[in-house]
Design an enzyme around this catalytic site. Sequence first.
Site, PDB file in Angstrom:
ATOM      1  N   GLY A 269     -54.225   8.621 -52.777  1.00 40.74           N
ATOM      2  CA  GLY A 269     -53.429   7.863 -51.819  1.00 40.74           C
ATOM      3  C   GLY A 269     -52.338   8.775 -51.288  1.00 40.74           C
ATOM      4  N   TYR A 310     -38.112   3.074 -58.485  1.00 44.37           N
ATOM      5  CA  TYR A 310     -38.484   3.980 -59.580  1.00 44.37           C
ATOM      6  C   TYR A 310     -37.922   5.391 -59.399  1.00 44.37           C
ATOM      7  CZ  TYR A 310     -42.791   4.102 -56.564  1.00 44.37           C
ATOM      8  OH  TYR A 310     -43.695   4.147 -55.528  1.00 44.37           O
ATOM      9  N   CYS A 336     -27.158  -6.127 -49.130  1.00 45.19           N
ATOM     10  CA  CYS A 336     -25.984  -6.547 -49.882  1.00 45.19           C
ATOM     11  C   CYS A 336     -26.228  -6.582 -51.382  1.00 45.19           C
ATOM     12  CB  CYS A 336     -25.462  -7.856 -49.332  1.00 45.19           C
ATOM     13  SG  CYS A 336     -24.767  -7.582 -47.697  1.00 45.19           S
ATOM     14  N   GLU A 337     -26.491  -5.450 -51.907  1.00 45.55           N
ATOM     15  CA  GLU A 337     -26.473  -5.146 -53.330  1.00 45.55           C
ATOM     16  C   GLU A 337     -26.589  -3.629 -53.395  1.00 45.55           C
ATOM     17  OE1 GLU A 337     -30.621  -5.771 -55.323  1.00 45.55           O
ATOM     18  OE2 GLU A 337     -30.225  -7.493 -54.043  1.00 45.55           O
TER      19      GLU A 337
END
Length: 409
Positions: A269, A310, A336-337
Amino acid sequence: MDTAIFFEKWDRELLLKVAAKYDCPVYVYRSDIISDQYHRLKSSFDYDRLKINYACKALTNINILRYLRELGSGLDTVSIQEVRLGLLAGFAPKDILYTPNCVAIDEIDKAVELGVRINIDNISILEQFGAKHPHYPVGIRINPHILAGGNSKISTGHIDSKFGISFHQLPLLKRVVDTFGIKVEGLHMHTGSDILDSEVFLQGAEIIFNVANEFRDLDYIDFGSGFKVSYYHDGIETDVEDLGLKMTKRFKEFCKTYGKEIDLMFEPGKFLVSEAGVFLVRVNVIKQTTSTVFAGVDSGLNHLIRPMLYDAHHEIVNVSNPDGRYRIYTVVGYICETDTFGVNRKLHEVSEGDILAFQNAGAYCYMMSSNYNSRYRPAEVLIHNGEDYLIRKREEFSDLIRNQVEINL
Ligand SMILES: *Cc1c(COP(=O)(O)O)cnc(C)c1O
């Protein structure tokens, strides 16, 4: 990072033109890089029955699928929807391999209806399959228990992995196959992602060859994928030429002892599409805090989640100001984080309005995008024979409410 290497590959004027024409954020792919990677892998092996099945979960835009089909690739799919996309793109059912994990037998029944090749990675499903479709040939995904790959979130071959049927279960596998009269046409392994060392494939191959000798009707052995691509312009990647040399030799020996020539398969991939893509964003704000200079862009983990998911690394280049002096930035998104793309990145001086490019954005980037914060998913553009083509429109407001059902409250 040496941005000269970047601009040799990605024409600066073209990127700026694409950003202006289609607006940001936008994914941009180059078909010629996909083609180069395909042929590079293919020519690394001196074996006529080498088959490359593109693992399309990396990027399923229909144009990319068609392009890979025209190059001669088959398709590796992990869901029935990917199978249907592959058929829509014109792949013959026999050129589509369906390798699901933890799906219900109903979905596998659909794959039988569609006539594609099926890999089964679970004894319980194999029993159900054998009872329902006694004459339909299958591949078996074997877990060779090889520790491979970048980090624990992307390795799949280890002892605690949910993937594949353990090679220690060979006697049970044989019993199930014999009792149900299942025709095993292929064996498969896939041990993870970011595998640098070609020895990993060769070690896995030995285990698969041992299993293969227990099955007389094999048409193919599929060694999966997990080829590492270079994320840092350091050229550190799987040496596919070395792998090709060693694997060709070993596979031919195996075929001799097995008694016939069978297909040698891989299903890359990332290797085919990762480096073929960049993600262009525009800088909304420069924000100097006590300790950090942030470059805040018009995108976020809703469009490119790999760094937050990851710890994937994407090199970032300021396309607008290639000659500016280097300064240090933490590049963040607008979600918003905590939404960080890269910490302490050395970029040519960034101003509000500049276009930044994230590299290695072809694989697992658009595909993992979402509407989080009720934002639109970005557009996709393909550069083909020097022309730019819009291959997916940016979403709009109607897309956010399309499937919502309003009730009277
Ligand atoms: C994801 C996946 C691949 C592709 O892995 P890459 O690291 O992107 O090459 C191949 N085969 C299977 C079964 C997969 O799930």
